[in-house]
Design a protein around this motif. Structure first.
Motif, PDB file in Angstrom:
ATOM      1  N   LEU A  63     -11.760   4.743   0.843  1.00  0.00           N
ATOM      2  CA  LEU A  63     -10.928   4.241  -0.248  1.00  0.00           C
ATOM      3  C   LEU A  63     -11.691   4.373  -1.558  1.00  0.00           C
ATOM      4  N   PRO A  64     -11.419   5.405  -2.364  1.00  0.00           N
ATOM      5  CA  PRO A  64     -12.154   5.609  -3.617  1.00  0.00           C
ATOM      6  C   PRO A  64     -11.983   4.434  -4.563  1.00  0.00           C
ATOM      7  N   ARG A  65     -13.040   4.107  -5.299  1.00  0.00           N
ATOM      8  CA  ARG A  65     -12.963   2.978  -6.218  1.00  0.00           C
ATOM      9  C   ARG A  65     -12.049   3.249  -7.401  1.00  0.00           C
ATOM     10  N   LYS A  66     -11.719   4.505  -7.636  1.00  0.00           N
ATOM     11  CA  LYS A  66     -10.766   4.781  -8.704  1.00  0.00           C
ATOM     12  C   LYS A  66      -9.355   4.348  -8.294  1.00  0.00           C
ATOM     13  N   GLN A  67      -9.206   3.953  -7.035  1.00  0.00           N
ATOM     14  CA  GLN A  67      -7.934   3.426  -6.522  1.00  0.00           C
ATOM     15  C   GLN A  67      -8.198   2.061  -5.895  1.00  0.00           C
TER      16      GLN A  67
ATOM     17  N   LEU B 268       8.320  -0.905  -6.150  1.00  0.00           N
ATOM     18  CA  LEU B 268       7.412  -1.866  -6.776  1.00  0.00           C
ATOM     19  C   LEU B 268       6.064  -1.897  -6.061  1.00  0.00           C
ATOM     20  N   ILE B 269       6.101  -1.795  -4.741  1.00  0.00           N
ATOM     21  CA  ILE B 269       4.854  -1.761  -3.967  1.00  0.00           C
ATOM     22  C   ILE B 269       4.121  -0.452  -4.227  1.00  0.00           C
ATOM     23  N   ASN B 270       4.854   0.661  -4.214  1.00  0.00           N
ATOM     24  CA  ASN B 270       4.229   1.960  -4.463  1.00  0.00           C
ATOM     25  C   ASN B 270       3.549   2.006  -5.822  1.00  0.00           C
ATOM     26  N   ASP B 271       4.150   1.376  -6.824  1.00  0.00           N
ATOM     27  CA  ASP B 271       3.612   1.418  -8.180  1.00  0.00           C
ATOM     28  C   ASP B 271       2.429   0.479  -8.372  1.00  0.00           C
ATOM     29  N   ALA B 272       2.420  -0.643  -7.664  1.00  0.00           N
ATOM     30  CA  ALA B 272       1.412  -1.671  -7.906  1.00  0.00           C
ATOM     31  C   ALA B 272       0.133  -1.476  -7.107  1.00  0.00           C
ATOM     32  N   TYR B 273       0.216  -0.775  -5.959  1.00  0.00           N
ATOM     33  CA  TYR B 273      -0.940  -0.684  -5.067  1.00  0.00           C
ATOM     34  C   TYR B 273      -1.197   0.762  -4.675  1.00  0.00           C
ATOM     35  N   ASN B 274      -2.417   1.003  -4.243  1.00  0.00           N
ATOM     36  CA  ASN B 274      -2.801   2.341  -3.813  1.00  0.00           C
ATOM     37  C   ASN B 274      -2.926   2.459  -2.303  1.00  0.00           C
ATOM     38  N   ALA B 275      -2.860   1.340  -1.604  1.00  0.00           N
ATOM     39  CA  ALA B 275      -2.904   1.360  -0.139  1.00  0.00           C
ATOM     40  C   ALA B 275      -2.401   0.018   0.369  1.00  0.00           C
TER      41      ALA B 275
END
Length: 204
Positions: free
Chosen positions: A16-20, A87-94
């Motif tokens: 999980l990259p820190r940019k995400q 809303l979930i797709n936009d707010a989180y990366n995983a």
């Protein structure tokens, strides 16, 4: 031990990259939900930004302690899970799936688990399932549950892991005592250095 990873890293952080850094951790009411709380705490320690959805909190004192630890680390808890998937797709990366785990199909049709799974089946961001993907039988697997991108098997892969078709498979089982490994005829992989998690499948 009921929660075998309660004091150990339970998430393959290099994946999980820190940019995400934003992660939604969805916790069910039983053991796998408690493991999700532990996972969220470790993510926060390593400077990720977890948010927890834990709609049905267990009265178990140990699980309450895990919840308190997360609250004291200023990890936010959602009061509801948006049904609008975008809303979930936009707010989180995983999303970390800690809803059912080995409890499997026994809780799949019960609320709030049924509504949670119905929503998570439609998210486009990567899903990381802990131990057993929610909606799967620990032995036979299942076609009606989640289809995670990443699976983190705890202690050892369950039989259903043979049906896992996602991108990466990790196992967190270095902590297992030798007598347990011998009793269940386990052949754990070699863990590099001091890592508590090892990849069983390279990313693809």
């Amino acid at each position: 031990c009921d929660i075998p990873i309660s004091s150990r890293q339970a998430f393959p952080l290099p994946s999980l990259p820190r940019k995400q850094p934003t992660v939604l951790v969805v916790c069910g009411p039983a053991q796998n939900g408690a493991i999700g709380l532990v996972c969220a705490r470790h993510l926060r320690i390593f400077d990720y930004e977890p948010t927890i959805f834990y709609p049905k909190r267990s009265p178990d004192p140990l699980y309450r302690d895990f919840t308190t630890q997360c609250e004291k680390m200023d990890i936010p808890f959602l009061s509801y899970l948006p049904t609008e998937v975008q809303l979930i797709n936009d707010a989180y990366n995983a999303v970390v799936d800690a809803v059912l785990g080995a409890e499997g199909e026994a809780g799949e049709g019960r609320e709030p688990c049924a509504a949670i799974l119905a929503t998570l089946k439609h998210v486009r961001i990567p899903i990381v399932s802990l131990d057993v993907p929610s909606g799967w039988d620990a032995e036979a697997g299942g076609s009606g549950g989640l289809s995670p991108d990443v699976l983190v098997s705890l202690s050892a892969p369950k039989q259903c892991a043979r049906r896992f078709l996602g991108r990466q498979h990790f196992v967190a089982g270095r902590f297992l005592p030798y007598d347990v490994q011998k009793k269940f005829e386990l052949n754990p992989p070699e863990y590099p250095g001091t890592e508590c998690v090892v990849a069983l499948r390279a990313p693809r």
